[in-house]
Design a protein around this motif. Structure first.
Motif, short mmCIF file in Angstrom:
data_model
loop_
_atom_site.label_atom_id
_atom_site.label_comp_id
_atom_site.label_asym_id
_atom_site.label_seq_id
_atom_site.Cartn_x
_atom_site.Cartn_y
_atom_site.Cartn_z
N LEU A 91 55.77 32.34 84.26
CA LEU A 91 56.24 33.35 85.20
C LEU A 91 55.49 34.67 84.98
N PHE A 92 55.36 35.07 83.73
CA PHE A 92 54.63 36.29 83.42
C PHE A 92 53.16 36.18 83.85
N ASP A 144 61.91 37.28 69.63
CA ASP A 144 62.81 36.53 70.50
C ASP A 144 62.16 35.22 70.93
N GLN A 145 63.01 34.23 71.05
CA GLN A 145 62.54 32.93 71.54
C GLN A 145 62.23 33.03 73.03
N PHE A 146 61.27 32.25 73.47
CA PHE A 146 60.99 32.16 74.90
C PHE A 146 60.44 30.77 75.19
N GLU A 147 60.44 30.42 76.45
CA GLU A 147 60.00 29.09 76.85
C GLU A 147 58.71 29.19 77.66
N LEU A 173 52.41 27.09 76.18
CA LEU A 173 53.06 27.55 74.96
C LEU A 173 53.01 26.42 73.94
N LYS A 174 52.50 26.73 72.76
CA LYS A 174 52.44 25.77 71.66
C LYS A 174 53.42 26.22 70.57
N ASN A 186 59.78 40.37 74.41
CA ASN A 186 60.35 40.91 73.18
C ASN A 186 60.01 40.03 71.98
N ASN A 187 58.73 39.71 71.90
CA ASN A 187 58.24 38.89 70.80
C ASN A 187 56.87 39.42 70.40
N TYR A 188 56.78 39.95 69.18
CA TYR A 188 55.54 40.56 68.72
C TYR A 188 54.80 39.67 67.72
#
Length: 135
Positions: free
Chosen positions: A27-28, A18-21, A54-55, A89-91
């Motif tokens: 936040l995490f 899943d994509q995330f920003e 994030l890169k 949800n990104n492995y």
């Protein structure tokens, strides 16, 4: 019953990506730090000055202020990434880092300077005594 070697290899391309920003990552990270603050305050203080970004290609870049902060993070890295991957949800997340130690200016008194020089040159004590210097 024998397992085939092929069955043991996990195809990561089939896992969620899943994509995330960056805001999701931050936040995490902040929540993780807050949890550490309550459970392990010393570890929290060590990692609180660590930044993350994030890169491209789901790469998370950490910048550690010292080797010790990196070593402390290493002790919980696996736990951190497992939780992060599950929550986002990104492995396919990749970890990258840099250790950027900051230079500190330390001001020494005359006595401290003398003692430091004395360690390098013990004959300095003889000079001090011969000339009756007050240091």
């Amino acid at each position: 019953m024998e397992e085939k070697e092929e069955d043991l290899i996990i195809d990561s391309s089939q896992k969620s990506r899943d994509q995330f920003e960056e805001k999701d990552l931050k936040l995490f990270w902040n929540q993780y730090l807050q949890n550490l603050k309550n459970k392990q305050p010393i570890l929290y203080n060590v990692l609180n000055t660590t930044s993350c970004q994030l890169k491209e290609n789901f790469t998370i870049f950490f910048q550690f202020p010292s080797h010790s902060s990196y070593e402390e993070f290493e002790s919980l890295r696996e736990n951190f990434f497992q939780k992060l991957k599950k929550q986002l949800n990104n492995y396919s997340i990749i970890f990258n880092y840099e250790i950027k130690e900051t230079q500190k200016n330390i001001f020494l008194s005359n006595k401290d300077k003398y003692e430091k020089m004395l360690k390098n040159n013990p004959l300095l004590e003889k000079l001090k005594n011969d000339f009756k210097l007050d240091i």
